[in-house]
Design a protein around this motif. Structure first.
Motif, PDB file in Angstrom:
ATOM      1  N   ASP A   1      38.967  43.537  50.307  1.00  0.00           N
ATOM      2  CA  ASP A   1      40.056  43.988  49.048  1.00  0.00           C
ATOM      3  C   ASP A   1      38.375  43.874  48.238  1.00  0.00           C
ATOM      4  OD1 ASP A   1      41.574  43.672  50.874  1.00  0.00           O
ATOM      5  OD2 ASP A   1      42.613  42.725  49.231  1.00  0.00           O
ATOM      6  N   CYS A   2      38.632  45.962  47.511  1.00  0.00           N
ATOM      7  CA  CYS A   2      37.452  45.582  46.814  1.00  0.00           C
ATOM      8  C   CYS A   2      37.903  45.983  45.483  1.00  0.00           C
ATOM      9  CB  CYS A   2      37.225  47.695  46.645  1.00  0.00           C
ATOM     10  SG  CYS A   2      35.905  48.168  45.578  1.00  0.00           S
TER      11      CYS A   2
ATOM     12  N   VAL B   1      36.594  48.445  36.280  1.00  0.00           N
ATOM     13  CA  VAL B   1      36.651  49.872  35.789  1.00  0.00           C
ATOM     14  C   VAL B   1      36.285  50.151  34.544  1.00  0.00           C
ATOM     15  CG1 VAL B   1      36.758  52.090  35.940  1.00  0.00           C
ATOM     16  CG2 VAL B   1      37.666  51.330  38.031  1.00  0.00           C
ATOM     17  N   CYS B   2      35.360  50.050  33.820  1.00  0.00           N
ATOM     18  CA  CYS B   2      35.623  49.864  32.264  1.00  0.00           C
ATOM     19  C   CYS B   2      35.832  51.456  31.515  1.00  0.00           C
ATOM     20  CB  CYS B   2      33.665  49.383  31.598  1.00  0.00           C
ATOM     21  SG  CYS B   2      33.527  47.660  32.599  1.00  0.00           S
TER      22      CYS B   2
ATOM     23  N   ASN C   1      37.686  62.087  35.127  1.00  0.00           N
ATOM     24  CA  ASN C   1      37.087  61.630  35.232  1.00  0.00           C
ATOM     25  C   ASN C   1      37.384  60.409  35.006  1.00  0.00           C
ATOM     26  OD1 ASN C   1      34.133  61.173  35.395  1.00  0.00           O
ATOM     27  ND2 ASN C   1      33.626  60.576  33.029  1.00  0.00           N
ATOM     28  N   TRP C   2      38.211  59.442  34.406  1.00  0.00           N
ATOM     29  CA  TRP C   2      38.636  58.046  34.557  1.00  0.00           C
ATOM     30  C   TRP C   2      39.351  58.258  35.711  1.00  0.00           C
ATOM     31  CZ3 TRP C   2      43.549  56.646  34.597  1.00  0.00           C
ATOM     32  CH2 TRP C   2      43.430  55.405  35.112  1.00  0.00           C
ATOM     33  N   LEU C   3      40.798  58.815  36.532  1.00  0.00           N
ATOM     34  CA  LEU C   3      40.608  58.811  37.279  1.00  0.00           C
ATOM     35  C   LEU C   3      40.436  58.573  38.860  1.00  0.00           C
ATOM     36  CD1 LEU C   3      43.929  58.417  38.996  1.00  0.00           C
ATOM     37  CD2 LEU C   3      44.098  61.146  38.666  1.00  0.00           C
ATOM     38  N   TRP C   4      39.306  59.914  39.042  1.00  0.00           N
ATOM     39  CA  TRP C   4      37.778  59.898  39.754  1.00  0.00           C
ATOM     40  C   TRP C   4      37.531  58.754  39.505  1.00  0.00           C
ATOM     41  CZ3 TRP C   4      36.525  61.445  44.422  1.00  0.00           C
ATOM     42  CH2 TRP C   4      35.540  61.841  44.605  1.00  0.00           C
TER      43      TRP C   4
ATOM     44  N   ARG D   1      37.438  55.625  43.014  1.00  0.00           N
ATOM     45  CA  ARG D   1      36.527  55.988  43.918  1.00  0.00           C
ATOM     46  C   ARG D   1      35.904  54.517  43.653  1.00  0.00           C
ATOM     47  NH1 ARG D   1      31.614  58.992  41.589  1.00  0.00           N
ATOM     48  NH2 ARG D   1      31.492  56.559  40.001  1.00  0.00           N
ATOM     49  N   ASN D   2      36.110  53.561  42.677  1.00  0.00           N
ATOM     50  CA  ASN D   2      35.508  52.332  42.472  1.00  0.00           C
ATOM     51  C   ASN D   2      36.241  51.035  43.067  1.00  0.00           C
ATOM     52  OD1 ASN D   2      32.695  53.313  41.123  1.00  0.00           O
ATOM     53  ND2 ASN D   2      34.157  52.641  39.036  1.00  0.00           N
ATOM     54  N   LYS D   3      37.505  51.100  43.325  1.00  0.00           N
ATOM     55  CA  LYS D   3      38.765  50.147  43.318  1.00  0.00           C
ATOM     56  C   LYS D   3      39.420  50.469  44.897  1.00  0.00           C
ATOM     57  CE  LYS D   3      41.187  50.121  38.830  1.00  0.00           C
ATOM     58  NZ  LYS D   3      42.255  49.454  38.530  1.00  0.00           N
ATOM     59  N   LYS D   4      38.671  51.649  45.262  1.00  0.00           N
ATOM     60  CA  LYS D   4      39.358  52.575  47.073  1.00  0.00           C
ATOM     61  C   LYS D   4      40.390  52.398  47.208  1.00  0.00           C
ATOM     62  CE  LYS D   4      34.818  51.647  48.689  1.00  0.00           C
ATOM     63  NZ  LYS D   4      34.736  52.297  48.048  1.00  0.00           N
ATOM     64  N   LYS D   5      41.159  52.836  45.970  1.00  0.00           N
ATOM     65  CA  LYS D   5      43.165  52.782  46.142  1.00  0.00           C
ATOM     66  C   LYS D   5      43.473  53.122  45.017  1.00  0.00           C
ATOM     67  CE  LYS D   5      43.580  47.933  44.786  1.00  0.00           C
ATOM     68  NZ  LYS D   5      44.538  46.743  45.012  1.00  0.00           N
ATOM     69  N   VAL D   6      45.085  53.419  44.425  1.00  0.00           N
ATOM     70  CA  VAL D   6      45.590  53.624  43.753  1.00  0.00           C
ATOM     71  C   VAL D   6      46.411  52.705  42.844  1.00  0.00           C
ATOM     72  CG1 VAL D   6      47.173  55.424  42.458  1.00  0.00           C
ATOM     73  CG2 VAL D   6      45.486  56.796  44.779  1.00  0.00           C
ATOM     74  N   SER D   7      45.915  52.185  41.866  1.00  0.00           N
ATOM     75  CA  SER D   7      46.435  51.249  41.270  1.00  0.00           C
ATOM     76  C   SER D   7      47.532  51.790  40.949  1.00  0.00           C
ATOM     77  CB  SER D   7      45.644  50.088  40.561  1.00  0.00           C
ATOM     78  OG  SER D   7      44.442  51.431  39.586  1.00  0.00           O
TER      79      SER D   7
END
Length: 485
Positions: free
Chosen positions: A140-141, A145-146, A173-176, A180-186
């Motif tokens: 899992d990724c 994200v800071c 921008n924060w959402l993208w 992209r970093n987590k590769k999932k929707v938290s």
């Protein structure tokens, strides 16, 4: 002297209901001198998870009620458990040395809940470490994200629409970056996505319900502006007379009234000339309104600023005049007690005044004091208009903030009992087969959903209020005559 054996904690996932044999892989944590912790993070139905040359902190295991064939395990760290509902340790070897199960505590946890939970507190060392190791083995990724710091530029704070567009771009921008970093929707990203969806739906519904005809709406807006100008005109005429039966300075009152009436007439002339361009504003409202109800609220806030610009100008003049008179009266009061303000030291110094200076000061103090009631009357009335305008803008800003932070995704997860919300940990003792010796202690770890208040507090998207108002400063500025921006 007999050395006391080290306590061993084994965090083992709850076994599936089928009777198939299982193979384990886990990690050994030996950081605590008094306790050895074993995190079992992976299990499978085949020994393919075993590696020939594992690291020293890796342990393998096997769970079955049949006789175990040791050809599967050729490592220094391994263990064997039975296949019961509450398993017991049949064999445990650490670094090639056998351990007795009397020194073991077995903690059974729900693998899916621990892996998928997003609410396990980082202060829970054991379970936070367990979750990180599970994510590591599962691939899992887990990129952190800071959140970039939000910079509110002063040059556009006067326009809520421009500020809202800037905030909206920052949120997208924060959402993208997060997705992209987590590769999932938290949970945070899901809240924002559903809030944007609801915002767009509300905006479309409001446009279809309210704007049936742009021509009718234009006439309605012109009528509202005309009523505001007529109200201001009537109010100034009332103030130029004897408002509330007060006896004001007639000459000074008429001078202020005519001066302010001239500004109102100029403002109405500007509205009358630019009324033909009102369709441009309505087109802007319509097209931007489809982006969401928050954009409509921001446009309405800016339209209120434009519609009340004439009253704001009068407020600025009245506030400045009131501030000058209050400052002059304070300075002249020092004259009567033989003191003066020293700007170099920033304090009050003693001073001797001549008779001529005292006479001029007395005359000036009398003039300012007698003109003060007239100034105060205009100042109070138009300060009320200014505070009312700010209150409406603040309410619209809070509406925008509320819509963007509504916890729709949390509600959906709460209703569906999603394991993402499982963060409260309860550990209870369980009992195995009473007919057998079970020297090791078996505990069951249960995860429950966090409270709704905690979820609201910890998983709110980084939304900022477009209009920040410090009411304490406003009250202070009202009494001192400082301008309320």
């Amino acid at each position: 002297m007999h050395k006391m054996s080290k306590l061993i904690k084994i965090l083992l996932p709850v076994l599936p209901d089928d009777n198939k044999d299982l193979f384990y892989k886990g990690y050994i944590d030996n950081n605590d001198h008094n306790c050895l912790t074993i995190f079992i993070t992976t299990y499978a139905n085949s020994p393919k998870i075993f590696k020939t040359n594992p690291k020293e902190n890796i342990i393998y295991g096997y769970s079955s009620n049949s006789v175990f064939d040791k050809k599967h395990i050729k490592v220094e760290n391994w263990f064997i458990t039975n296949r019961n509902e509450y398993p017991q340790i049949n064999s445990l070897i650490i670094k090639g040395k056998p351990k007795t199960d009397a020194d073991c505590i077995l903690l059974l946890y729900d693998y899916n809940k621990v892996r998928n939970s997003e609410t396990i507190c980082k202060n829970d060392d054991y379970f936070s470490t367990l979750q990180d190791l599970i994510h590591k083995d599962a691939g899992d990724c887990c990129n952190i994200v800071c959140e970039s710091s939000f910079k509110n530029n002063n040059w556009f704070t006067s326009s809520m629409l421009v500020q809202h567009v800037y905030n909206y771009i920052y949120l997208l921008n924060w959402l993208w970056k997060s997705v992209r970093n987590k590769k999932k929707v938290s949970i945070k990203e899901g809240n924002l996505l559903l809030a944007i969806l609801v915002d767009v739906i509300l905006g479309c519904l409001f446009l279809h319900l309210v704007i049936s005809s742009k021509k009718d709406l234009g006439m309605l807006l012109m009528g509202v502006l005309e009523n505001l100008v007529n109200l201001m005109y009537s109010l100034l005429k009332w103030l130029m007379g004897a408002p509330a039966g007060l006896k004001l300075n007639n000459a000074f009152n008429k001078m202020l009234g005519k001066y302010f009436l001239y500004h109102v007439e100029l403002w109405w002339l500007f509205i009358d000339v630019s009324g033909e361009k009102l369709d441009v504003i309505l087109h802007l409202y319509q097209y931007l309104g489809y982006l969401g109800f928050t954009f409509q609220a921001a446009i309405i806030s800016d339209m209120i600023c434009l519609a009340t610009f004439h009253s704001y100008c009068i407020y600025v003049y009245a506030a400045r005049l009131f501030n000058i008179q209050i400052s002059g009266l304070k300075a002249l009061l020092r004259l009567f007690v033989g003191r003066k303000y020293n700007p170099l030291r920033g304090g009050i110094d003693s001073c001797e005044y001549t008779n001529q200076e005292l006479f001029v000061g007395t005359v000036a103090f009398t003039i300012l004091l007698l003109l003060l009631p007239t100034t105060v009357m205009y100042y109070i009335v138009f300060t009320m208009f200014r505070v009312l305008s700010l209150a409406v803008q603040y309410i619209l800003a809070k509406i925008i903030y509320t819509i963007q932070t509504l916890p729709f995704y949390i509600i959906v997860l709460w209703v569906s009992q999603s394991p993402k919300l499982a963060g409260n940990i309860l550990i209870e003792e369980v009992k195995g087969d009473k007919d057998k010796n079970t020297p090791s202690l078996v505990l069951k770890v249960k995860l429950f959903n966090k409270s709704f208040q905690d979820l609201m507090k910890n998983f709110r998207p980084p939304v900022h209020v477009s209009k920040q108002i410090e009411w304490s400063n406003i009250v202070s500025n009202i009494f001192t005559g400082k301008q309320i921006v």
